[in-house]
Design a protein around this motif. Structure first.
Motif, PDB file in Angstrom:
ATOM      1  N   VAL A   1      21.491  50.311 -19.948  1.00 36.56           N
ATOM      2  CA  VAL A   1      20.456  50.772 -19.024  1.00 36.56           C
ATOM      3  C   VAL A   1      19.461  51.756 -19.659  1.00 36.56           C
ATOM      4  O   VAL A   1      18.304  51.813 -19.265  1.00 36.56           O
TER       5      VAL A   1
ATOM      6  N   ASN B   1      24.137  37.604 -12.235  1.00 35.02           N
ATOM      7  CA  ASN B   1      25.295  38.503 -12.383  1.00 35.02           C
ATOM      8  C   ASN B   1      25.373  39.039 -13.807  1.00 35.02           C
ATOM      9  O   ASN B   1      25.584  40.235 -14.042  1.00 35.02           O
ATOM     10  N   GLU B   2      25.203  38.138 -14.761  1.00 37.18           N
ATOM     11  CA  GLU B   2      25.373  38.516 -16.162  1.00 37.18           C
ATOM     12  C   GLU B   2      24.249  39.439 -16.621  1.00 37.18           C
ATOM     13  O   GLU B   2      24.467  40.381 -17.386  1.00 37.18           O
TER      14      GLU B   2
ATOM     15  N   LEU C   1      24.220  40.101  -1.449  1.00 39.30           N
ATOM     16  CA  LEU C   1      24.410  39.574  -2.798  1.00 39.30           C
ATOM     17  C   LEU C   1      23.267  40.054  -3.684  1.00 39.30           C
ATOM     18  O   LEU C   1      22.127  40.150  -3.236  1.00 39.30           O
ATOM     19  N   HIS C   2      23.584  40.307  -4.943  1.00 42.28           N
ATOM     20  CA  HIS C   2      22.553  40.635  -5.934  1.00 42.28           C
ATOM     21  C   HIS C   2      21.638  41.761  -5.479  1.00 42.28           C
ATOM     22  O   HIS C   2      20.414  41.718  -5.670  1.00 42.28           O
ATOM     23  N   GLY C   3      22.244  42.763  -4.868  1.00 40.58           N
ATOM     24  CA  GLY C   3      21.477  43.976  -4.590  1.00 40.58           C
ATOM     25  C   GLY C   3      20.711  44.001  -3.301  1.00 40.58           C
ATOM     26  O   GLY C   3      20.068  44.998  -2.988  1.00 40.58           O
TER      27      GLY C   3
ATOM     28  N   LYS D   1      22.630  31.941 -10.110  1.00 39.49           N
ATOM     29  CA  LYS D   1      23.273  33.137  -9.530  1.00 39.49           C
ATOM     30  C   LYS D   1      24.176  33.827 -10.550  1.00 39.49           C
ATOM     31  O   LYS D   1      24.253  35.045 -10.595  1.00 39.49           O
TER      32      LYS D   1
ATOM     33  N   THR E   1      25.861  53.006 -11.311  1.00 39.76           N
ATOM     34  CA  THR E   1      25.211  53.176 -12.617  1.00 39.76           C
ATOM     35  C   THR E   1      23.736  52.782 -12.578  1.00 39.76           C
ATOM     36  O   THR E   1      22.917  53.338 -13.307  1.00 39.76           O
TER      37      THR E   1
ATOM     38  N   MET F   1      22.709  41.529 -14.706  1.00 41.10           N
ATOM     39  CA  MET F   1      23.025  42.835 -14.101  1.00 41.10           C
ATOM     40  C   MET F   1      24.066  43.575 -14.953  1.00 41.10           C
ATOM     41  O   MET F   1      23.978  44.788 -15.129  1.00 41.10           O
ATOM     42  N   ARG F   2      25.051  42.823 -15.455  1.00 44.58           N
ATOM     43  CA  ARG F   2      26.100  43.451 -16.278  1.00 44.58           C
ATOM     44  C   ARG F   2      25.512  43.978 -17.578  1.00 44.58           C
ATOM     45  O   ARG F   2      25.881  45.054 -18.049  1.00 44.58           O
TER      46      ARG F   2
ATOM     47  N   VAL G   1      23.620  47.193 -16.680  1.00 39.90           N
ATOM     48  CA  VAL G   1      24.527  48.329 -16.466  1.00 39.90           C
ATOM     49  C   VAL G   1      24.952  48.926 -17.812  1.00 39.90           C
ATOM     50  O   VAL G   1      25.050  50.143 -17.970  1.00 39.90           O
ATOM     51  N   THR G   2      25.182  48.041 -18.786  1.00 35.96           N
ATOM     52  CA  THR G   2      25.696  48.486 -20.081  1.00 35.96           C
ATOM     53  C   THR G   2      24.606  49.106 -20.952  1.00 35.96           C
ATOM     54  O   THR G   2      24.855  50.042 -21.700  1.00 35.96           O
TER      55      THR G   2
ATOM     56  N   PHE H   1      21.801  47.348  -2.872  1.00 40.44           N
ATOM     57  CA  PHE H   1      23.256  47.200  -2.884  1.00 40.44           C
ATOM     58  C   PHE H   1      23.715  46.948  -4.314  1.00 40.44           C
ATOM     59  O   PHE H   1      23.914  45.805  -4.714  1.00 40.44           O
ATOM     60  N   VAL H   2      23.823  48.027  -5.076  1.00 42.33           N
ATOM     61  CA  VAL H   2      24.210  47.901  -6.488  1.00 42.33           C
ATOM     62  C   VAL H   2      25.254  48.953  -6.817  1.00 42.33           C
ATOM     63  O   VAL H   2      25.446  49.907  -6.068  1.00 42.33           O
ATOM     64  N   SER H   3      25.888  48.776  -7.975  1.00 39.12           N
ATOM     65  CA  SER H   3      26.842  49.786  -8.393  1.00 39.12           C
ATOM     66  C   SER H   3      26.078  51.036  -8.837  1.00 39.12           C
ATOM     67  O   SER H   3      24.918  50.983  -9.221  1.00 39.12           O
TER      68      SER H   3
END
Lengths: 407, 267
Positions: free
Chosen positions: A194, A184-185, A292-294, A180, A32, A187-188, A191-192, A28-30
């Motif tokens: 990758v 999140n951070e 949460l968190h994928g 937690k 990207t 993961m961000r 994404v940026t 469960f991820v965005s």
């Protein structure tokens, strides 16, 4: 489902091709990140069958980490408790002082094979951050560790260790400022960045394939413990006890025993001020399934599906979710999940320190405290293995503060 | 026909580009959202995206994260967001509203209950950032049966086969993420967006809107050259950080949206 029917499940066939443990896990991820997860899955699937890769890991575990870790019969502690024989699986003796290095050694080798030169990690207690900074230093990789600003306060020794190892520690001030939010951070960041960054997740949670690969890397704990117990006592243990935050040390100990129906298992969550207080970190004991968190897993959330703030004296257990395989094992009834309060954990910490000269991490102290309860209820010929997932050196300042002492 | 397709078809017929705007529901206060939606429409927005606040908005940059935190501070929820849409529909029956958020609040409400409530409120589509198609079969089935659109993100990292997989279930429009990163990041590369949009259009007829990194008329125009429309989010949400009276915030928002609208209409 009962324990009896649980034994017919093929525990080695999990997760399925899309990363599900029953209804839990998944991805469960965005969008990207999908390609990065596909890439990781492809590399891991290939390398785990590669004898040369396995040999590399085994070599590092033996010569760098210091494995196998002892399975130690804690005779004084056993006498003090007065019940079953208590054995400690000594992950605290690993290089860097906890089980976390078993996983970072493996993931760093995966990173090396992807050719990515930068690794990132989230950390709560700082043990995973230290273990990641350690392997990054050794492989010459840039390392950035995300850590909640709250945890930076309570684990300042580990923060300094990471800096000495050359890592950049980024304070996370959003949300509850704990593990937690650090995730999140991270993961961000991933994404940026990758293309050139490998995300070394520290626990058996997150999007597929992380829960599987972290479990596989940590399963060395259970494989060793099983062989050691057979060699030392001539039989399998009656029970295993391990603390559960995300649950990587617990799944590492449990997994190789899952098909041994006679072995009972206890995952110990952080009961904080008590389950009734609402201030705890025990999603399996008092939460419900969510996303949460994928991954889909048991979570601590409110009636609107917002994740709620957790509390534990131990930073490493202060997390509102848990690895998806634990959620599945709970529903199957194969593992019992219980909770130990802050006070009980502190009592366990003190008793083990005084009776064995072994100072457990506050996380592991939860397993110690439950191990005592369990052993006291069992006959003297029963064997209980408690996972000593980490050592308590990092927690000295927290303990001193509780004692009202300025160190 | 769903309001989203209707609006986008009409814009295409007129040779105009679509402008979608994003606000977090309940940011900076719950009273603000309803009049803000009307103000955005009046300034030239064609589609309203309403962010459903979540405690752990993993795909958002710092600006929108803070928007979620502000909204949650006064207990904005999926339920209260649906209520705002219902009130919006009392006077606006033509502007499409898309809810954009994370899976857990929807999961907690229950898929069937959510879909019923969304239809009843007048929602037109759902974009769930962390619910990729392979995990969304149940929800998508319910949404499709109810006539709600399933909006999907496609990223620069999406492979060609992945683009095909997503466009098979995407409806309403495809939301192309213009860059690798979180919402509100910089560095737009129009050529790489154009290249990817060509690939996406090989597998779908659905209009493609582009978001992430569009903050003014110039960046909107540059992207709209190659896309069917743009999404503006962080540039609006950042305004909520100023402690200004609502009337001034409406004016700031309207100025930016009208400016982008003029830019798009000059193409």
């Amino acid at each position: 489902m009962s324990l009896e029917t649980g034994t017919t499940v093929d525990f080695n066939a999990q997760p399925d091709a899309r990363g599900h443990f029953g209804p839990y896990g998944g991805r469960f991820v965005s969008e990207t990140l999908i390609y990065a997860l596909d890439q990781l899955e492809e590399i891991y699937t290939r390398l785990k069958r590669d004898p040369q890769f396995q040999a590399e890991i085994d070599h590092d575990l033996a010569h760098y980490v210091g494995r196998p870790s002892p399975l130690y019969f804690a005779e004084s502690w056993t006498q003090k408790v007065g019940g079953a024989q208590l054995f400690l699986k000594r992950e605290d003796l690993n290089h860097t002082g906890a089980h976390k290095i078993n996983n970072t050694i493996g993931q760093a080798l995966l990173a090396k094979h992807t050719g990515k030169k930068r690794v990132i990690a989230e950390t709560g207690a700082g043990q995973h951050g230290v273990a990641t900074a350690t392997v990054a230093a050794r492989l010459g990789l840039e390392c950035v560790v995300y850590m909640g600003s709250e945890d930076i306060q309570r684990q300042s020794l580990n923060v300094y260790r990471m800096k000495l190892l050359g890592a950049t520690v980024v304070p996370v001030t959003s949300g509850s400022k704990t593990l937690k939010d650090a995730m999140n951070e991270a993961m961000r960041d991933w994404v940026t960045n990758v293309d050139d960054t490998f995300y070394i997740i520290g626990t058996a949670a997150g999007p597929h394939p992380y829960p599987q690969l972290v479990r596989d890397f940590q399963s060395v704990i259970g494989r060793e413990a099983r062989a050691q117990c057979l060699a030392q006592t001539g039989r399998l243990p009656d029970a295993l006890v391990a603390c559960v935050g995300g649950g990587s040390n617990a799944i590492g100990l449990f997994h190789p025993f899952l098909s041994d129906a006679s072995v009972a298992m206890y995952g110990v969550e952080a009961g904080g001020f008590g389950l009734d207080s609402g201030k705890h970190a025990a999603p399996l004991s008092a939460g419900i399934p969510g996303i949460l968190h994928g991954n889909r897993t048991y979570l601590m959330e409110d009636e609107n599906g917002q994740i709620i703030e957790t509390h534990s004296v131990s930073a490493g257990l202060d997390y509102p979710g848990v690895g998806p395989e634990h959620s599945w094992l709970k529903d199957l009834g194969r593992v019992n999940y219980v909770a130990i309060t802050d006070d009980e954990a502190m009592a366990g910490f003190r008793r083990l320190t005084r009776t064995e000269g072994i100072m457990p991490a506050l996380e592991s102290s939860h397993a110690v405290a439950y191990g005592e309860k369990l052993a006291a209820s069992l006959p003297q010929d029963a064997i209980v293995i408690v996972n000593m997932s980490g050592r308590g050196d990092k927690d000295i300042l927290t303990v001193a503060k509780i004692d009202g002492i300025q160190v | 026909m769903n309001r989203i397709s209707q609006t986008l078809t009409q814009l295409q017929n007129e040779g105009r580009k679509a402008l979608a705007t994003y606000l977090v529901s309940g940011d900076p206060s719950q009273d603000f959202t309803l009049p803000a939606m009307h103000a955005l429409v009046a300034a030239g927005a064609n589609i309203l995206e309403l962010g459903v606040p979540f405690s752990d908005p993993m795909a958002e940059g710092p600006v929108i994260q803070r928007g979620h935190e502000r909204a949650l501070a006064h207990h904005t929820s999926l339920t209260s967001t649906l209520e705002v849409v219902r009130q919006f529909r009392a006077t606006n029956t033509h502007t499409p509203v898309v809810l954009m958020g994370y899976a857990n609040p929807v999961e907690r409400m229950g898929f069937a209950k959510f879909v019923n409530a969304a239809v009843e409120a007048g929602v037109d589509g759902l974009l769930t950032v962390d619910l990729p198609p392979e995990e969304a079969e149940t929800l998508n089935g319910l949404l499709a049966d109810a006539g709600l659109e399933t909006i999907y993100l496609i990223a620069p990292t999406s492979s060609d086969s992945r683009v095909e997989q997503i466009t098979r279930v995407a409806s309403g429009f495809v939301y192309y993420v213009s860059l690798k990163g979180v919402t509100g990041a910089g560095h737009l590369d129009v050529q790489s967006v154009a290249d990817k949009l060509a690939i996406i259009r090989r597998s779908t007829q659905v209009p493609v809107l582009v978001g992430f990194g569009i903050k003014d008329a110039d960046s909107a125009k540059a992207i709209a050259h190659v896309a069917d429309g743009v999404v503006v989010g962080s540039a609006l949400v950042v305004m909520m950080e100023a402690s200004k009276p609502a009337t001034e915030l409406f004016a700031d928002m309207s100025t930016l949206v009208a400016d982008i609208r003029r830019g798009l209409d000059s193409l």
